[in-house]
Motif scaffolding. Structure first.
Motif, PDB file in Angstrom:
ATOM      1  N   TRP A 186       0.835  -1.201   0.000  1.00  0.00           N
ATOM      2  CA  TRP A 186       0.000   0.000   0.000  1.00  0.00           C
ATOM      3  C   TRP A 186       0.866   1.245   0.000  1.00  0.00           C
ATOM      4  CZ3 TRP A 186      -5.322  -0.021  -0.254  1.00  0.00           C
ATOM      5  CH2 TRP A 186      -5.912  -1.283  -0.149  1.00  0.00           C
ATOM      6  N   THR A 187       0.354   2.295  -0.612  1.00  0.00           N
ATOM      7  CA  THR A 187       1.036   3.584  -0.628  1.00  0.00           C
ATOM      8  C   THR A 187       0.069   4.649  -0.135  1.00  0.00           C
ATOM      9  OG1 THR A 187       2.328   2.894  -2.544  1.00  0.00           O
ATOM     10  CG2 THR A 187       2.275   5.235  -2.064  1.00  0.00           C
ATOM     11  N   VAL A 188       0.537   5.463   0.775  1.00  0.00           N
ATOM     12  CA  VAL A 188      -0.291   6.543   1.318  1.00  0.00           C
ATOM     13  C   VAL A 188       0.407   7.880   1.053  1.00  0.00           C
ATOM     14  CG1 VAL A 188      -1.313   7.518   3.405  1.00  0.00           C
ATOM     15  CG2 VAL A 188      -1.212   5.043   3.121  1.00  0.00           C
ATOM     16  N   ASP A 189      -0.336   8.826   0.534  1.00  0.00           N
ATOM     17  CA  ASP A 189       0.180  10.176   0.300  1.00  0.00           C
ATOM     18  C   ASP A 189      -0.733  11.185   0.980  1.00  0.00           C
ATOM     19  OD1 ASP A 189       1.249   8.886  -2.562  1.00  0.00           O
ATOM     20  OD2 ASP A 189       2.538  10.445  -1.715  1.00  0.00           O
ATOM     21  N   VAL A 190      -0.152  12.091   1.734  1.00  0.00           N
ATOM     22  CA  VAL A 190      -0.910  13.183   2.342  1.00  0.00           C
ATOM     23  C   VAL A 190      -0.264  14.479   1.859  1.00  0.00           C
ATOM     24  CG1 VAL A 190      -1.667  14.251   4.475  1.00  0.00           C
ATOM     25  CG2 VAL A 190      -1.411  11.779   4.362  1.00  0.00           C
ATOM     26  N   GLY A 191      -1.058  15.335   1.238  1.00  0.00           N
ATOM     27  CA  GLY A 191      -0.482  16.521   0.627  1.00  0.00           C
ATOM     28  C   GLY A 191      -1.215  17.804   0.991  1.00  0.00           C
ATOM     29  N   SER A 220      -3.441   3.937  -2.122  1.00  0.00           N
ATOM     30  CA  SER A 220      -3.591   2.952  -3.187  1.00  0.00           C
ATOM     31  C   SER A 220      -2.860   1.681  -2.792  1.00  0.00           C
ATOM     32  CB  SER A 220      -3.046   3.496  -4.513  1.00  0.00           C
ATOM     33  OG  SER A 220      -1.683   3.802  -4.386  1.00  0.00           O
ATOM     34  N   GLY A 221      -3.348   0.567  -3.287  1.00  0.00           N
ATOM     35  CA  GLY A 221      -2.703  -0.689  -2.930  1.00  0.00           C
ATOM     36  C   GLY A 221      -3.307  -1.873  -3.647  1.00  0.00           C
ATOM     37  N   ASN A 222      -2.784  -3.053  -3.319  1.00  0.00           N
ATOM     38  CA  ASN A 222      -3.226  -4.293  -3.951  1.00  0.00           C
ATOM     39  C   ASN A 222      -4.174  -5.047  -3.019  1.00  0.00           C
ATOM     40  OD1 ASN A 222      -1.367  -3.706  -5.974  1.00  0.00           O
ATOM     41  ND2 ASN A 222       0.261  -4.805  -4.904  1.00  0.00           N
ATOM     42  N   LEU A 223      -5.330  -5.423  -3.558  1.00  0.00           N
ATOM     43  CA  LEU A 223      -6.247  -6.262  -2.789  1.00  0.00           C
ATOM     44  C   LEU A 223      -5.922  -7.739  -2.997  1.00  0.00           C
ATOM     45  CD1 LEU A 223      -9.750  -4.620  -3.279  1.00  0.00           C
ATOM     46  CD2 LEU A 223      -8.273  -4.509  -1.282  1.00  0.00           C
ATOM     47  N   THR A 253      12.901   9.671   3.344  1.00  0.00           N
ATOM     48  CA  THR A 253      12.986   9.420   4.785  1.00  0.00           C
ATOM     49  C   THR A 253      13.306   7.961   5.084  1.00  0.00           C
ATOM     50  OG1 THR A 253      10.593   9.109   4.774  1.00  0.00           O
ATOM     51  CG2 THR A 253      11.407  11.281   5.399  1.00  0.00           C
ATOM     52  N   SER A 254      12.991   7.070   4.146  1.00  0.00           N
ATOM     53  CA  SER A 254      13.297   5.647   4.298  1.00  0.00           C
ATOM     54  C   SER A 254      13.259   5.032   2.906  1.00  0.00           C
ATOM     55  CB  SER A 254      12.260   4.981   5.208  1.00  0.00           C
ATOM     56  OG  SER A 254      10.988   4.996   4.579  1.00  0.00           O
ATOM     57  N   ALA A 255      13.371   3.707   2.848  1.00  0.00           N
ATOM     58  CA  ALA A 255      13.357   3.043   1.542  1.00  0.00           C
ATOM     59  C   ALA A 255      12.016   3.243   0.832  1.00  0.00           C
ATOM     60  CB  ALA A 255      13.640   1.560   1.711  1.00  0.00           C
ATOM     61  N   THR A 256      10.947   3.409   1.603  1.00  0.00           N
ATOM     62  CA  THR A 256       9.616   3.544   0.978  1.00  0.00           C
ATOM     63  C   THR A 256       8.916   4.852   1.350  1.00  0.00           C
ATOM     64  OG1 THR A 256       8.617   2.392   2.849  1.00  0.00           O
ATOM     65  CG2 THR A 256       9.226   1.044   0.944  1.00  0.00           C
ATOM     66  N   GLY A 257       9.611   5.741   2.034  1.00  0.00           N
ATOM     67  CA  GLY A 257       8.971   6.982   2.459  1.00  0.00           C
ATOM     68  C   GLY A 257       9.706   8.204   1.951  1.00  0.00           C
ATOM     69  N   SER A 258       8.966   9.295   1.779  1.00  0.00           N
ATOM     70  CA  SER A 258       9.606  10.539   1.323  1.00  0.00           C
ATOM     71  C   SER A 258       8.756  11.736   1.713  1.00  0.00           C
ATOM     72  CB  SER A 258       9.795  10.510  -0.197  1.00  0.00           C
ATOM     73  OG  SER A 258       8.549  10.493  -0.839  1.00  0.00           O
ATOM     74  N   GLY A 304       4.778  10.951   1.623  1.00  0.00           N
ATOM     75  CA  GLY A 304       4.427   9.660   1.029  1.00  0.00           C
ATOM     76  C   GLY A 304       5.096   8.524   1.775  1.00  0.00           C
ATOM     77  N   LYS A 305       4.363   7.420   1.874  1.00  0.00           N
ATOM     78  CA  LYS A 305       4.926   6.270   2.584  1.00  0.00           C
ATOM     79  C   LYS A 305       4.358   4.987   1.991  1.00  0.00           C
ATOM     80  CE  LYS A 305       6.854   4.003   6.072  1.00  0.00           C
ATOM     81  NZ  LYS A 305       8.290   3.720   6.002  1.00  0.00           N
ATOM     82  N   GLY A 306       5.222   4.035   1.727  1.00  0.00           N
ATOM     83  CA  GLY A 306       4.784   2.737   1.239  1.00  0.00           C
ATOM     84  C   GLY A 306       4.797   1.714   2.362  1.00  0.00           C
TER      85      GLY A 306
END
Lengths: 412, 78
Positions: free
Chosen positions: A38-43, A63-66, A373-378, A408-410
């Motif tokens: 899943w990926t979450v973005d707050v803007g 957004s993500g995979n079900l 910020t991490s491998a999946t975050g920015s 953003g964070k995965g």
């Protein structure tokens, strides 16, 4: 001996069962991470036009995979808009446009050229993607947008088909929307009527239908490109219920102001193309797009966008970007309705002095900075300045500054 | 001055060619060669927040819109 053999067999079976169980766990774990990405973005967007409008927008997207065949995305947007907007009247006009959301006849910058307003908007959108076969996918989307004077409901259905080697992807999509338009008092003014006449009708309806055909191509391991052709047809109320046009002589001495009137049909064709490329030998990326737009109102436009991103010490990404947009005025656009005596006996069928329909050159320059910020975050900061120059309009050239912040964070 | 401008022009052309040549060289890309194409920066759809913001701003202030998808703009933006 027989006992030893049995013991060995039992140990082998036990070890096998244990390993098998671990392998099954590992496979399950891999599947779980694959299907739960899943990926979450707050803007946040801050948009400001000096002496005019200020917009604060809060955005959230997930957004993500079900499953291995299903993806979903949800978006939520909340806008607050305050300030003033051009009415379309001459700068020294005495007109007072009422009915603007939360505002009214107040003016900023003098005269009736602008009217103040205060509005909020809430929009929700959702989409579902599904892989029907190995090379065939679909995407269904829907959205609702509600503000004080405008409601829009729409959606789309798209099908994507890859070629066997996945070098090409063909896309076909259809979409539609139903919009309800009015002033904030749920009325629309009679087109080309004088403000003093105060003739009003109910809400205006506009229905839009879109068809899109697209092709994307992997050119090589560092380059991908796409091209879309879109046809759009909208029927119904296209007039802006707040906009007016001055009736004036050649020296801009105003006799009166009328509410604008636009055609009740618009047919557009849009060609959009884009290419993305990684520069060999590094981690720099280039993107370039071009759009050609033409429609039945003769609003023909060319748009070029480009961006170049590069990493600095792994965690820092910079992306300067730019955009150049040029449009030709709509065929019914007029700065004013010119009259020698102010007698309204020879009015055009349609007329609008909305600067958005004038000859326009718009140039954007900006910079995006991303800190990983991490491998999946920015966290992303994006700052840009837009300068708009009008060919012949009741407003002068203007500039806009906007800033976005995106977290953003995965999650796997 | 003219020499300087000519020099800049030549450097720009050479740089442009050095970027354009590998960009458009066709290649049969195998599945295991798609690592670069899977990067975020290589997405033809772009960053979702950036795309939304740009669409929203330009839709509100310009006379033409569309090209990237279907479904309308969704606001009566002033």
């Amino acid at each position: 001996m027989a006992v030893t053999k049995t013991l060995k067999q039992q140990l082998t079976l036990a070890a096998g069962a244990l390993l098998g169980h671990q392998a099954a766990d590992a496979a399950e774990s891999t599947d779980a991470s694959l299907y739960n990405s899943w990926t979450v973005d707050v803007g946040y967007l801050y948009y400001s036009e000096p002496d005019k409008i200020t917009v604060d927008t809060y955005m959230a997207m997930i957004s993500g995979n079900l499953s291995d065949k299903d993806t979903v995305s949800l978006g939520l947007v909340f806008d607050t808009l305050t300030g003033s907007t051009p009415t379309g009247a001459l700068p020294d006009s005495s007109v007072a446009v009422t009915g603007v959301s939360g505002g009214g006849a107040g003016t900023v910058g003098g005269g009736g050229a602008t009217s103040s307003f205060d509005d909020t908007r809430l929009a929700v959108d959702a989409s579902w993607g599904h892989e029907w076969q190995r090379l065939v996918r679909s995407d269904v989307s829907a959205y609702v947008s509600v503000e004080g004077d405008y409601t829009a409901i729409g959606g789309g259905l798209g099908i994507e088909k890859d070629t066997e080697d996945r070098a090409y992807t063909f896309t076909a999509a259809i979409g539609g929307s139903v919009d309800k338009v009015s002033q904030s008092n749920e009325q629309t003014p009679a087109p080309l009527s004088e403000l003093s006449d105060a003739i009003y009708y109910g809400k205006g309806d506009k229905n839009t239908y879109d068809v899109l055909f697209g092709l994307s191509k992997i050119i090589n391991r560092r380059t991908a490109a796409m091209v879309n052709i879109t046809h759009s047809r909208s029927l119904g109320y296209h007039t802006d219920p707040y906009k007016v046009i001055s009736v004036a002589d050649a020296d801009d001495a105003e006799f009166t102001t009328l509410f604008e009137k636009r055609p009740d049909e618009r047919e557009r064709y849009v060609l959009y193309s884009k290419i993305v490329h990684e520069i060999p030998g590094g981690d720099d990326h280039l993107d370039f797009s071009y759009r050609y737009h033409t429609d039945s109102w003769d609003v023909n436009s060319h748009t070029v966008e480009m961006g170049y991103s590069f990493d600095v010490r792994i965690r820092h990404l910079f992306k300067p970007f730019g955009r150049i947009y040029y449009q030709q005025a709509a065929n019914f656009y007029q700065r004013t309705i010119v009259s020698d005596d102010g007698v309204l006996d020879n009015l055009p069928e349609y007329a609008s002095s909305d600067p958005r329909l004038a000859d326009m050159l718009s140039v954007t320059a900006g910079l995006k900075y991303q800190y990983k910020t991490s491998a999946t975050g920015s966290i992303d900061f994006r700052l840009a300045y837009i300068h708009r120059q009008y060919g012949s309009a009741v407003v002068g050239d203007d500039g806009t500054l906007f800033l976005t912040v995106d977290l953003g964070k995965g999650f796997d | 001055m003219r020499t300087f401008v000519y020099l800049i022009f030549c450097i720009t052309c050479l740089t442009g060619c050095s970027i354009l040549e590998p960009m458009f060289t066709p290649e049969d890309v195998k599945p295991w060669q798609k690592g670069i194409l899977a990067k975020k920066q290589m997405s033809l759809k772009g960053d979702p927040i950036d795309e939304y913001v740009d669409e929203h701003i330009y839709f509100s202030k310009e006379g033409s819109t569309g090209g990237k998808g279907v479904g309308g703009g969704g606001c009566g933006c002033n």
